[in-house]
Design a protein around this motif. Sequence first.
Motif, PDB file in Angstrom:
ATOM      1  N   HIS A  66      -9.070   1.033   1.623  1.00 14.77           N
ATOM      2  CA  HIS A  66      -8.492   1.544   2.849  1.00 14.77           C
ATOM      3  C   HIS A  66      -9.820   0.681   3.788  1.00 14.77           C
ATOM      4  CE1 HIS A  66      -6.959   4.837   0.445  1.00 14.77           C
ATOM      5  NE2 HIS A  66      -5.722   4.905   2.314  1.00 14.77           N
ATOM      6  N   HIS A 101      -4.572  -1.133   6.180  1.00 18.59           N
ATOM      7  CA  HIS A 101      -5.452  -0.444   7.978  1.00 18.59           C
ATOM      8  C   HIS A 101      -5.641  -1.572   8.222  1.00 18.59           C
ATOM      9  CE1 HIS A 101      -3.008   3.353   6.403  1.00 18.59           C
ATOM     10  NE2 HIS A 101      -4.468   3.188   6.184  1.00 18.59           N
ATOM     11  N   HIS A 134       0.491  -0.697   0.097  1.00 14.09           N
ATOM     12  CA  HIS A 134      -0.076  -0.163   0.174  1.00 14.09           C
ATOM     13  C   HIS A 134       0.650   1.134  -0.151  1.00 14.09           C
ATOM     14  CE1 HIS A 134      -3.158   2.548   0.425  1.00 14.09           C
ATOM     15  NE2 HIS A 134      -3.220   2.883   1.287  1.00 14.09           N
ATOM     16  N   HIS A 177       0.867   5.409  -1.917  1.00  8.27           N
ATOM     17  CA  HIS A 177       0.614   6.909  -2.583  1.00  8.27           C
ATOM     18  C   HIS A 177       1.437   7.027  -3.374  1.00  8.27           C
ATOM     19  CE1 HIS A 177      -3.459   6.090  -1.162  1.00  8.27           C
ATOM     20  NE2 HIS A 177      -3.058   5.519   0.425  1.00  8.27           N
ATOM     21  N   ASP A 184       1.948   2.976   2.812  1.00 10.17           N
ATOM     22  CA  ASP A 184       0.775   3.591   2.992  1.00 10.17           C
ATOM     23  C   ASP A 184       1.819   5.715   2.604  1.00 10.17           C
ATOM     24  OD1 ASP A 184      -1.073   5.640   2.933  1.00 10.17           O
ATOM     25  OD2 ASP A 184      -1.911   5.390   4.493  1.00 10.17           O
TER      26      ASP A 184
HETATM   27 FE    FE Z   1      -3.582   4.972   2.425  1.00 11.87          FE
END
Ligand code: FE
Length: 426
Positions: A226, A267, A69, A71, A318
Amino acid sequence: MTGDKSFVLKGDICYSEDRNLLRTVEQGYLVCLEGKSEGVFKELPEQFVNLPLTDCGDQMIIPGLIDLHIHAPQFSFRGLHMDLELLDWLNTNTFPEEARYKDLDYAKKAYQIFADAMKKSGTTRACIFATIHGPATEVLMDIMEETGLKTMVGKVNMDRNSPEYYCENSAAESARDTEAWLEHVMLKYTNVSPILTPRFIPSCTDELMERLSGIQKKYRIPVQSHLSENLSEVEWVKGLCPASRFYGDAYDQFGMFGGKVKTVMAHCVYSSKTEIGLMKERGVFIAHCPQSNINLASGVAPVRTYLEQEMNIGLGTDVAGGSGESIFRAMVDAISASKLRWRLLDESLKPVTVEEAFYMGTLGGGAFFGKVGSFLKGYEFDALILDDSSLPHPQALSLKERLERFIYLSDDRHIKGKFTEGSRIF
Ligand code: FE
Ligand code: GUN
């Protein structure tokens, strides 16, 4: 039996066989045949003696690291603006930056910086969020293709509860842009593939989820999103989806929660017993992102529960919730966070061990990509060569101790070689 992707590496080899078993072989032989591991041997079997052999000396050889994960457009503000919780952080920092990627010149520049960092890192595979912009997402995919890393990249969907300057005009438009993007990229790459990316339930209407479900069935691609990250977010979803029994149910209603649909959810800090039960039943992957959960003061996920229940779990950075792209660092943060959770919150859930953290960062997350993350026979040959010679120690350390120390020092400058599917990246 020859070719570029058939060779032998000799060195100090470490890999997970399962979550509790870290195998270490000093001065072993790791055989790659046509891009796949043939296994690790103390003596080189006769049938492989004619393959080209690289002697890595005392360097360590481990499987490539997996980031479930990250971005890409947030890489530009990593390490900045960490004093807010999730929902304020999204509105204040994240959405304004992601909106910039409408500009393809900016996207090219920023994504190249991201890709260069990923190439140098220990990561060989990653699940990547882009932005809502189809053309800029294609730019990211073009750039990632060149790195040789194996990645899944998603154009983000969001048609509600987002600022006007960064929100798709309707569910129909979001779906149309997603299909147009998929038509462009579906068969374009060797190393990169698309992944469906509804940002999270608060930013996707039911109509959009319904349309994305149709697109998923048509193109048969995996899904990333998420789940149960932050307390205010979880409360918000309850209000938005009164018909859902729990947060994950809001994805499940639209057939995007595991089972036949390969799904990774980031998460899972506040997943209820029923949510955990359904994730386990459906084989939903958990991307545990400890540093992000600390930076955004979200909490600490009950990783011990997920490991004991034999659920699918790997690590995520993340970025920019997490400040950097290092999965070694994510391993350390997973251990540290679990110790605080154990001491301060719940003494029944024992801390994560170094073997388990290493497992999550390699084999645990690798399973999302198939037979990936180990050197057992038949696994895709993704490997790192690690040089700890500039980190001297007055005693002779065991190989496991050397690996543990390397993880804790989390310094990517000591990564001297990297392979994906038998191809050398550097
Ligand atoms: Fe994220
Ligand atoms: N939830 C929805 N969007 C995001 C994001 O960009 N980062 C994190 N950490 N959580 C999210």
